[in-house]
Design an enzyme around this catalytic site. Structure first.
Site, PDB file in Angstrom:
ATOM      1  N   HIS A 262     -29.876  22.483  19.708  1.00 32.09           N
ATOM      2  CA  HIS A 262     -29.862  23.803  19.062  1.00 32.09           C
ATOM      3  C   HIS A 262     -28.451  24.340  18.858  1.00 32.09           C
ATOM      4  O   HIS A 262     -28.256  25.309  18.144  1.00 32.09           O
ATOM      5  CB  HIS A 262     -30.673  24.797  19.896  1.00 32.09           C
ATOM      6  CG  HIS A 262     -32.147  24.556  19.831  1.00 32.09           C
ATOM      7  ND1 HIS A 262     -33.000  25.314  19.060  1.00 32.09           N
ATOM      8  CD2 HIS A 262     -32.927  23.606  20.407  1.00 32.09           C
ATOM      9  CE1 HIS A 262     -34.236  24.861  19.185  1.00 32.09           C
ATOM     10  NE2 HIS A 262     -34.225  23.824  20.002  1.00 32.09           N
TER      11      HIS A 262
ATOM     12  N   ASP B  71     -21.562  28.537  15.772  1.00 29.79           N
ATOM     13  CA  ASP B  71     -22.974  28.770  16.093  1.00 29.79           C
ATOM     14  C   ASP B  71     -23.785  27.599  15.564  1.00 29.79           C
ATOM     15  O   ASP B  71     -23.506  27.113  14.456  1.00 29.79           O
ATOM     16  CB  ASP B  71     -23.460  30.065  15.410  1.00 29.79           C
ATOM     17  CG  ASP B  71     -24.405  30.879  16.279  1.00 29.79           C
ATOM     18  OD1 ASP B  71     -25.108  30.270  17.099  1.00 29.79           O
ATOM     19  OD2 ASP B  71     -24.432  32.108  16.122  1.00 29.79           O
TER      20      ASP B  71
HETATM   21  P1  ADQ Z   1     -28.853  32.018  20.330  1.00 27.45           P
HETATM   22  O1  ADQ Z   1     -27.427  31.726  20.639  1.00 27.45           O
HETATM   23  O2  ADQ Z   1     -29.568  32.836  21.329  1.00 27.45           O
HETATM   24  O3  ADQ Z   1     -29.677  30.670  20.079  1.00 27.45           O
HETATM   25  P2  ADQ Z   1     -29.538  33.303  17.627  1.00 27.45           P
HETATM   26  O4  ADQ Z   1     -30.060  32.241  16.738  1.00 27.45           O
HETATM   27  O5  ADQ Z   1     -28.552  34.203  16.975  1.00 27.45           O
HETATM   28  O6  ADQ Z   1     -28.799  32.773  18.894  1.00 27.45           O
HETATM   29  O7  ADQ Z   1     -30.697  34.262  18.172  1.00 27.45           O
HETATM   30  C1  ADQ Z   1     -31.895  33.811  18.667  1.00 27.45           C
HETATM   31  C2  ADQ Z   1     -32.899  34.954  18.731  1.00 27.45           C
HETATM   32  O8  ADQ Z   1     -32.497  35.954  19.667  1.00 27.45           O
HETATM   33  C3  ADQ Z   1     -33.109  35.663  17.395  1.00 27.45           C
HETATM   34  O9  ADQ Z   1     -34.480  35.740  17.134  1.00 27.45           O
HETATM   35  C4  ADQ Z   1     -32.513  37.052  17.603  1.00 27.45           C
HETATM   36  O10 ADQ Z   1     -33.173  38.076  16.918  1.00 27.45           O
HETATM   37  C5  ADQ Z   1     -32.631  37.255  19.085  1.00 27.45           C
HETATM   38  N1  ADQ Z   1     -31.536  38.134  19.563  1.00 27.45           N
HETATM   39  C6  ADQ Z   1     -30.234  37.867  19.584  1.00 27.45           C
HETATM   40  N2  ADQ Z   1     -29.530  38.921  20.050  1.00 27.45           N
HETATM   41  C7  ADQ Z   1     -30.439  39.898  20.300  1.00 27.45           C
HETATM   42  C8  ADQ Z   1     -30.333  41.242  20.794  1.00 27.45           C
HETATM   43  N3  ADQ Z   1     -29.155  41.787  21.090  1.00 27.45           N
HETATM   44  N4  ADQ Z   1     -31.473  41.944  20.925  1.00 27.45           N
HETATM   45  C9  ADQ Z   1     -32.662  41.404  20.593  1.00 27.45           C
HETATM   46  N5  ADQ Z   1     -32.817  40.139  20.128  1.00 27.45           N
HETATM   47  C10 ADQ Z   1     -31.715  39.402  19.981  1.00 27.45           C
HETATM   48  C11 ADQ Z   1     -29.420  29.262  20.010  1.00 27.45           C
HETATM   49  C12 ADQ Z   1     -28.231  28.833  19.160  1.00 27.45           C
HETATM   50  C13 ADQ Z   1     -28.355  29.353  17.737  1.00 27.45           C
HETATM   51  C14 ADQ Z   1     -29.684  28.893  17.120  1.00 27.45           C
HETATM   52  C15 ADQ Z   1     -30.850  29.201  18.063  1.00 27.45           C
HETATM   53  C16 ADQ Z   1     -32.142  28.563  17.565  1.00 27.45           C
HETATM   54  O11 ADQ Z   1     -27.018  29.293  19.751  1.00 27.45           O
HETATM   55  O12 ADQ Z   1     -27.270  28.893  16.949  1.00 27.45           O
HETATM   56  O13 ADQ Z   1     -29.877  29.559  15.899  1.00 27.45           O
HETATM   57  O14 ADQ Z   1     -30.605  28.709  19.372  1.00 27.45           O
HETATM   58  O15 ADQ Z   1     -31.994  27.176  17.398  1.00 27.45           O
END
Ligand code: ADQ
Length: 463
Positions: free
Chosen positions: A160, A368
């Site tokens: 991921h 990311d």
């Molecule tokens: P993350 O680094 O956690 O995931 P991201 O894809 O931006 O990053 O977010 C995942 C989920 O968390 C989204 O549904 C988002 O809405 C939610 N989220 C993030 N910040 C939040 C907040 N402050 N409040 C509420 N909800 C929040 C990892 C990888 C990413 C990749 C995902 C999925 O780092 O690059 O996109 O896995 O593969």
């Protein structure tokens, strides 16, 4: 159709679609095949419960037709496997932050031991024709451990987070062991073409692999298939969440408060990969260089607490508190504060309303894997009056979302200019960009992602 066995560090109830993430992505296939989802229970037990240290207890639960199997970890195992190696070595290096990696702490043995523990607990639950799909950097060696126990099933892996190019990957002292472990899978999925190219370069230059066509590589006496499968969101689910009471209420509250003002939004986990200090600097540069935005543009930055016991995360928190205080002190007025910085998680039910109210989203990670917030922002917009996505070229999402305003987040002035352009973009241009972005996230949504991945895994040659 084979039974799907999903493995990830954390397990969720697939009936809870509002949980988002993997629960939505895997729920459909897990349900359809009476599948099994295996992972850490999220519980840390202070003393090992009646066995050798780290020998966690297995819990079995049923969620409809799906079985959830989870294992507890001892404090020592959790700290070294999860915080020490996964988030203290692999996370920083895979996000190109070699400077933040702690190579010397010696957590590798426990990382390996926990993967062995998972393999021991999982193997007896497997059936010969299961299809196993393992997720993310915590579990890279799991297939190798399962193979060592005689498991011959199809096993796939999805990373991921990004995979860096060889000069960065090879800073990890155990890079060869990790990459050899990847060759125990039948299919390796990456988020982007760039990550896939880094894998191919590593395989050829460091492991002498020959590309064999049809996405296959042979090294370490095994053949593996490697492909990019950009993860998506469930667009319909997010749109319908946006019609819910909490999202509507949030939207109306925001619109009432910011009727005369322009709202910019950042939603992230508090993580150094997300480029938060650079984002605040770019917003500060916007206020300095384009004074018409003073008393007008407001940035709501939500940074959800994450991994707070890792030093780099605690440092980042202090830095952001200091920066937002300083910018508010410099530019704030009695009736306007430029930054609303919130160090809490926002409810997923409110998120679509917040996104819809924001004229501009700032999704500017330094690195990311994908970034799903970018896609959620697009899904939440009103097609007749959509907002503008400012997106880092270093997010995996940038490969797909070409109609966003792509920026280099290290270039503070350039990012400030892009924000200014976003704030003043004519309606027709906003509509046409949004329409293409929406088509894109619909065509490659999360259901497409799991379908394509599992189809490729089912077709891959074994070994
Ligand atoms: P993350 O680094 O956690 O995931 P991201 O894809 O931006 O990053 O977010 C995942 C989920 O968390 C989204 O549904 C988002 O809405 C939610 N989220 C993030 N910040 C939040 C907040 N402050 N409040 C509420 N909800 C929040 C990892 C990888 C990413 C990749 C995902 C999925 O780092 O690059 O996109 O896995 O593969």
């Amino acid at each position: 159709m084979s039974r799907l066995v999903a493995v990830s560090n954390r397990v969720a109830d697939p009936r809870n679609a509002a949980a988002g993430g993997l629960a939505v992505a895997l729920g459909e296939t897990l349900n359809a095949t009476g599948g099994l989802w295996f992972g850490w229970s999220g519980r840390v037990v202070e003393t090992a419960q009646g066995g050798t240290p780290g020998e966690g207890e297995l819990h079995l639960q049923h969620a409809g037709d799906v079985t959830l199997a989870t294992v507890d970890l001892s404090r020592e195992d959790h700290d070294a496997y999860y915080l020490g190696y996964s988030n203290g070595v692999l996370w920083p290096v895979f996000h190109y932050r070699v400077d933040l990696a702690d190579f010397d702490a010696g957590h590798l043995n426990v990382y390996r031991r926990v993967n062995q523990l998972f393999a021991r607990k999982l193997a007896p639950l497997l059936r010969p024709d299961d299809m196993i799909w393992i997720h993310d950097y915590h579990l890279i060696p799991l297939a190798a451990e399962l193979r060592a126990m005689g498991c011959g099933q199809r096993i796939g892996f999805f990373l991921h987070i990004p995979l860096p190019p060889p000069p960065i990957l090879t800073t990890i002292p155990q890079h060869e062991w990790l990459m050899r472990a990847l060759f125990a899978y039948d299919l390796i999925g990456f988020q982007s073409q760039a990550d896939l190219e880094h894998f191919a370069r590593y395989a050829q230059s460091e492991a002498g692999a020959e590309p064999m066509g049809d996405h296959r590589y042979r090294a370490f006496h095994r053949t593996v298939r490697a492909q990019a499968f950009p993860i998506g969101i469930d667009v319909d689910e997010f749109v319908s969440l946006g019609k819910g009471h909490e999202a509507q209420e949030t939207y109306e509250m925001m619109m009432a408060q910011y009727a005369r003002r322009r709202l910019l939004l950042g939603v992230d986990r508090m993580d150094y990969s997300k480029g938060l200090p650079e984002r605040l600097k770019a917003f500060q540069a916007l206020l300095a260089q384009y004074p018409e935005n003073r008393s007008s543009a407001t940035l709501i930055q939500i940074a959800a607490p994450s991994r707070e016991s890792v030093d780099a995360y605690a440092d980042l928190r202090r830095q952001l508190e200091g920066m937002s205080g300083a910018i508010n002190g410099e530019y704030g007025e009695l009736d306007w504060m430029p930054i609303r910085y919130i160090h809490r998680t926002t409810s997923r039910r409110r998120l679509p309303g917040l996104c819809r109210a924001a004229r501009v989203a700032l999704v500017t990670p330094l690195r990311d894997g994908m970034n799903l917030v970018a896609k959620e922002y697009i899904a939440a917009q009103d097609p007749d009056d959509p907002g503008v996505l400012v997106l880092s070229r270093f997010a995996g999402a940038a490969e797909q979302l070409k109609e966003a305003l792509l920026v280099n987040p290290y270039d503070i002035q350039g990012t400030a200019q892009a924000i200014q352009q976003a704030l003043h973009m004519p309606l027709a241009e906003r509509q046409s960009r949004h329409q293409k972005l929406l088509e894109n996230i619909r065509a490659q949504d999360v259901h497409w992602w799991s379908r394509e991945y599992l189809r490729s895994l089912a077709e891959s040659d074994q070994g």
